[in-house]
Design an enzyme around this catalytic site. Sequence first.
Site, PDB file in Angstrom:
ATOM      1  N   GLU A 134      21.733  27.484 -11.315  1.00 35.67           N
ATOM      2  CA  GLU A 134      21.791  29.035 -11.076  1.00 35.67           C
ATOM      3  C   GLU A 134      21.689  29.576  -9.821  1.00 35.67           C
ATOM      4  OE1 GLU A 134      19.844  33.241 -12.710  1.00 35.67           O
ATOM      5  OE2 GLU A 134      19.738  31.707 -14.095  1.00 35.67           O
ATOM      6  N   THR A 172      17.477  34.395 -13.301  1.00 35.04           N
ATOM      7  CA  THR A 172      17.397  35.260 -14.563  1.00 35.04           C
ATOM      8  C   THR A 172      16.454  34.825 -15.381  1.00 35.04           C
ATOM      9  OG1 THR A 172      19.049  34.088 -15.502  1.00 35.04           O
ATOM     10  CG2 THR A 172      20.022  35.820 -14.269  1.00 35.04           C
ATOM     11  N   ASN A 231      13.751  27.872 -18.547  1.00 37.44           N
ATOM     12  CA  ASN A 231      13.370  29.156 -19.239  1.00 37.44           C
ATOM     13  C   ASN A 231      12.328  28.481 -20.270  1.00 37.44           C
ATOM     14  OD1 ASN A 231      14.594  29.240 -22.185  1.00 37.44           O
ATOM     15  ND2 ASN A 231      16.365  28.591 -20.884  1.00 37.44           N
TER      16      ASN A 231
END
Length: 289
Positions: A134, A172, A231
Amino acid sequence: MKLMRAKTAGFCMGVDLALKKLAALIETPGGARAGETSRTIVTFGPIIHNPQVLEEYAAKGVHVIDTPEAIPASATVVIRAHGIPEPTRQAIAARGAEIIDATCPKVKKAQTLIFAQARHGKVLLLFGEEDHPEVKGLLSYATAGACVFNSMDELDELSLPHGPTYFLAAQTTQDEQEFLRIRDYLKNRFGSELTVLATICNATMNRQQEAMDLAAAVDFLVVIGGRESGNTRRLAQVARTAGTPCVHVETADELSPGMFADYHTIGLTAGASTPKKIIDRIQQVLESY
């Protein structure tokens, strides 16, 4: 033993959308576009960071490629949920491949916000993991230059002269609390000249908050998800920062009764790319203890 399961455990919206797009391609009658007898489907990079999901799609004939040169003739290329660098997308298009963009909408928004600032000559300060796909994609939109750091210590080591105008953004799935500390630090340094973009997605923030709440309520926390999933790793980090013993596992095979012998209340959460059936299976195993 008491078991508490996080309500937010499992797929986020971006992962769910990406997998639905891929599933729709596979389920097309005959597996082909009009006029074709077969369809070759590949993903550019792992569509999500979960090895068990990738194994299931590989068994269905969907393989992962990492370079435009590896695209088979007449293939349909599904862009991973993490997104890809813009030059890579252009190279894929130049190969004449059909492109299905499964980039998470939150990542897409971050790309757009970064490009909007960079086009005015501002330099990006990106809080993220430099080797994460990402992040590589986000950096391709920072056309005026960028610096990447993954901690306050790494930020301190950067040489940031006062000449350029900077703007701050984050991967993110980054740690929101750490991002706020970094924001305040840079605001003190650069004042009103610093633009701050809100690019950490709500799903990430909600999962991290629930992990903090769960860590405070249990004796031990089990975090489920791929080891390549940023995450998921941060959910485990949240628990450890709170001082709660924690284990990060991918499947139930990694558990044993002895791991929980000294604990009475066990928490269970999972990353945004972890399938529900894996979470359910681990819950069943824990309940059997």
